[in-house]
Design a protein around this motif. Sequence first.
Motif, PDB file in Angstrom:
ATOM      1  N   ARG A 102       0.840  -1.196   0.000  1.00 44.72           N
ATOM      2  CA  ARG A 102       0.000   0.000   0.000  1.00 44.72           C
ATOM      3  C   ARG A 102       0.879   1.251   0.000  1.00 44.72           C
ATOM      4  O   ARG A 102       2.049   1.209   0.362  1.00 44.72           O
ATOM      5  CB  ARG A 102      -0.942  -0.001   1.205  1.00 44.72           C
ATOM      6  N   ALA A 103       0.300   2.374  -0.369  1.00 42.21           N
ATOM      7  CA  ALA A 103       1.044   3.628  -0.452  1.00 42.21           C
ATOM      8  C   ALA A 103       1.795   3.901   0.848  1.00 42.21           C
ATOM      9  O   ALA A 103       1.236   3.802   1.940  1.00 42.21           O
ATOM     10  CB  ALA A 103       0.089   4.785  -0.754  1.00 42.21           C
ATOM     11  N   GLY A 104       3.071   4.233   0.712  1.00 41.15           N
ATOM     12  CA  GLY A 104       3.890   4.549   1.875  1.00 41.15           C
ATOM     13  C   GLY A 104       4.544   3.363   2.532  1.00 41.15           C
ATOM     14  O   GLY A 104       5.343   3.531   3.460  1.00 41.15           O
ATOM     15  N   HIS A 105       4.230   2.154   2.065  1.00 41.80           N
ATOM     16  CA  HIS A 105       4.831   0.942   2.610  1.00 41.80           C
ATOM     17  C   HIS A 105       5.730   0.293   1.557  1.00 41.80           C
ATOM     18  O   HIS A 105       5.516   0.453   0.349  1.00 41.80           O
ATOM     19  CB  HIS A 105       3.761  -0.065   3.029  1.00 41.80           C
ATOM     20  N   GLY A 106       6.710  -0.482   2.029  1.00 42.29           N
ATOM     21  CA  GLY A 106       7.557  -1.227   1.121  1.00 42.29           C
ATOM     22  C   GLY A 106       8.176  -0.357   0.048  1.00 42.29           C
ATOM     23  O   GLY A 106       8.828   0.639   0.333  1.00 42.29           O
ATOM     24  N   ARG A 107       7.896  -0.698  -1.215  1.00 41.43           N
ATOM     25  CA  ARG A 107       8.482   0.013  -2.352  1.00 41.43           C
ATOM     26  C   ARG A 107       7.485   0.935  -3.063  1.00 41.43           C
ATOM     27  O   ARG A 107       7.769   1.425  -4.147  1.00 41.43           O
ATOM     28  CB  ARG A 107       9.053  -0.994  -3.338  1.00 41.43           C
ATOM     29  N   LEU A 163     -10.211   4.313   4.927  1.00 39.90           N
ATOM     30  CA  LEU A 163     -10.600   3.034   4.345  1.00 39.90           C
ATOM     31  C   LEU A 163     -11.043   3.217   2.894  1.00 39.90           C
ATOM     32  O   LEU A 163     -10.740   2.384   2.029  1.00 39.90           O
ATOM     33  CB  LEU A 163     -11.723   2.411   5.177  1.00 39.90           C
ATOM     34  N   GLU A 164     -11.738   4.309   2.621  1.00 41.13           N
ATOM     35  CA  GLU A 164     -12.196   4.560   1.256  1.00 41.13           C
ATOM     36  C   GLU A 164     -11.017   4.742   0.298  1.00 41.13           C
ATOM     37  O   GLU A 164     -11.021   4.210  -0.815  1.00 41.13           O
ATOM     38  CB  GLU A 164     -13.097   5.799   1.232  1.00 41.13           C
ATOM     39  N   GLU A 165     -10.001   5.491   0.735  1.00 43.63           N
ATOM     40  CA  GLU A 165      -8.833   5.709  -0.114  1.00 43.63           C
ATOM     41  C   GLU A 165      -8.031   4.422  -0.294  1.00 43.63           C
ATOM     42  O   GLU A 165      -7.547   4.118  -1.393  1.00 43.63           O
ATOM     43  CB  GLU A 165      -7.941   6.804   0.482  1.00 43.63           C
ATOM     44  N   LEU A 166      -7.891   3.646   0.775  1.00 45.57           N
ATOM     45  CA  LEU A 166      -7.158   2.385   0.679  1.00 45.57           C
ATOM     46  C   LEU A 166      -7.882   1.402  -0.241  1.00 45.57           C
ATOM     47  O   LEU A 166      -7.241   0.670  -1.011  1.00 45.57           O
ATOM     48  CB  LEU A 166      -6.972   1.783   2.069  1.00 45.57           C
ATOM     49  N   THR A 167      -9.214   1.394  -0.180  1.00 47.59           N
ATOM     50  CA  THR A 167      -9.989   0.520  -1.063  1.00 47.59           C
ATOM     51  C   THR A 167      -9.858   0.959  -2.516  1.00 47.59           C
ATOM     52  O   THR A 167      -9.768   0.120  -3.425  1.00 47.59           O
ATOM     53  CB  THR A 167     -11.470   0.505  -0.639  1.00 47.59           C
ATOM     54  N   ALA A 168      -9.817   2.262  -2.752  1.00 45.38           N
ATOM     55  CA  ALA A 168      -9.646   2.763  -4.120  1.00 45.38           C
ATOM     56  C   ALA A 168      -8.316   2.298  -4.706  1.00 45.38           C
ATOM     57  O   ALA A 168      -8.243   1.888  -5.875  1.00 45.38           O
ATOM     58  CB  ALA A 168      -9.749   4.288  -4.138  1.00 45.38           C
ATOM     59  N   ASP A 169      -7.248   2.339  -3.911  1.00 38.62           N
ATOM     60  CA  ASP A 169      -5.952   1.845  -4.385  1.00 38.62           C
ATOM     61  C   ASP A 169      -5.991   0.335  -4.620  1.00 38.62           C
ATOM     62  O   ASP A 169      -5.452  -0.168  -5.615  1.00 38.62           O
ATOM     63  CB  ASP A 169      -4.856   2.178  -3.373  1.00 38.62           C
ATOM     64  N   GLY A 228      11.532   4.842   8.892  1.00 35.23           N
ATOM     65  CA  GLY A 228      10.672   5.879   9.457  1.00 35.23           C
ATOM     66  C   GLY A 228       9.461   6.140   8.598  1.00 35.23           C
ATOM     67  O   GLY A 228       8.366   6.393   9.120  1.00 35.23           O
ATOM     68  N   ARG A 229       9.617   6.064   7.271  1.00 38.23           N
ATOM     69  CA  ARG A 229       8.489   6.298   6.365  1.00 38.23           C
ATOM     70  C   ARG A 229       7.396   5.270   6.601  1.00 38.23           C
ATOM     71  O   ARG A 229       6.209   5.602   6.692  1.00 38.23           O
ATOM     72  CB  ARG A 229       8.963   6.241   4.908  1.00 38.23           C
ATOM     73  N   GLY A 230       7.759   3.984   6.697  1.00 36.15           N
ATOM     74  CA  GLY A 230       6.768   2.947   6.944  1.00 36.15           C
ATOM     75  C   GLY A 230       6.070   3.126   8.274  1.00 36.15           C
ATOM     76  O   GLY A 230       4.855   2.931   8.390  1.00 36.15           O
ATOM     77  N   ALA A 231       6.832   3.498   9.312  1.00 37.36           N
ATOM     78  CA  ALA A 231       6.244   3.704  10.637  1.00 37.36           C
ATOM     79  C   ALA A 231       5.282   4.886  10.633  1.00 37.36           C
ATOM     80  O   ALA A 231       4.207   4.831  11.246  1.00 37.36           O
ATOM     81  CB  ALA A 231       7.346   3.924  11.670  1.00 37.36           C
ATOM     82  N   ARG A 232       5.651   5.961   9.934  1.00 38.46           N
ATOM     83  CA  ARG A 232       4.762   7.126   9.856  1.00 38.46           C
ATOM     84  C   ARG A 232       3.493   6.798   9.078  1.00 38.46           C
ATOM     85  O   ARG A 232       2.391   7.254   9.427  1.00 38.46           O
ATOM     86  CB  ARG A 232       5.495   8.310   9.217  1.00 38.46           C
ATOM     87  N   THR A 233       3.622   5.990   8.016  1.00 37.19           N
ATOM     88  CA  THR A 233       2.446   5.584   7.252  1.00 37.19           C
ATOM     89  C   THR A 233       1.525   4.715   8.098  1.00 37.19           C
ATOM     90  O   THR A 233       0.297   4.858   8.056  1.00 37.19           O
ATOM     91  CB  THR A 233       2.859   4.830   5.973  1.00 37.19           C
ATOM     92  N   ALA A 234       2.101   3.808   8.868  1.00 37.19           N
ATOM     93  CA  ALA A 234       1.292   2.961   9.748  1.00 37.19           C
ATOM     94  C   ALA A 234       0.508   3.818  10.731  1.00 37.19           C
ATOM     95  O   ALA A 234      -0.683   3.570  10.987  1.00 37.19           O
ATOM     96  CB  ALA A 234       2.189   1.970  10.499  1.00 37.19           C
ATOM     97  N   LEU A 235       1.148   4.841  11.286  1.00 30.70           N
ATOM     98  CA  LEU A 235       0.458   5.736  12.224  1.00 30.70           C
ATOM     99  C   LEU A 235      -0.666   6.488  11.515  1.00 30.70           C
ATOM    100  O   LEU A 235      -1.761   6.640  12.076  1.00 30.70           O
ATOM    101  CB  LEU A 235       1.450   6.725  12.836  1.00 30.70           C
TER     102      LEU A 235
END
Length: 292
Positions: A60-65, A75-81, A193-200
Amino acid sequence: MPALGTSGVVPIGDREVHYCADGQGPVTVFFESGLGRSRNTWAAVQPQVARFARTITYDRAGHGRSDSRAEPCTLEELTADHLAVRRAVVDGPCVVVGHSYGGPIVRAGALVEPADVSGVVLVDEVSELCDRLVYGNGMMGSGAFYRAQVVLAKLRLLPSFLTRTHYRTLTSSNPVEDPDELMREIRSEEGSGRGARTALREWQGFTASMRRFHASGPWIPRVPMTTISPTRVPEDKRHLDYIAQSHDETARLACDCRHVFAHTSGHYIQLSEPDTVVNEIRALVDASCTVA
């Protein structure tokens, strides 16, 4: 090449979402990770599934690569992706698999665009049918946990924390082709740090999203489904496990749904007891092939 298959990207606006494709067959198994996790949460399950089906895991956006997003992590934005990636990489029948917060995402996606979805597997999902998760105190401490991850990332301690907690069972005994390479990727990608901030950010959008989801539901796809719960309490006390009770409610509302209990008591069933998840996926893949 990253673990879990051949790498590719799906452009969404001005950013790119990274995915891995592996395996082959008439049915695609499309994996959705839980809150704050990358594609690597499926590392013990995906290689086994790739032996009998095509697999897609993605970040998902902001995670991994995957690139980060400017929009809120609702949830709506995550579902759209989720739908944008599924639309781009799936051709033919698809079994969607969601862990934790990935459960509502795959269920919403299966209802919004149902044509290619032939089955749904939910792995200890967090459900809008659970009042204590949506309106009560069912996830007390989660905010502090995700904020602590940001601090650990700044101190460069998050990689070790993740490999000793969530991913501690990913050893040479698991069906992973190169566990050392996989651990390096997990430490590099999820320990950032990017992944942790995205999780938050995902957590900060969780409660309001689930309340909207609850108000507009129930979101129950009309396809064969399996929902898997861990064994948090003894069988004679399952009425006390409010999350498993919401899984029971999903099975009751669905037209065709199995509720299966894993032996493990932990939330990450796909890492601690991958065979249970693989077997349920295989059953729905086989059923999809029979129908086709």
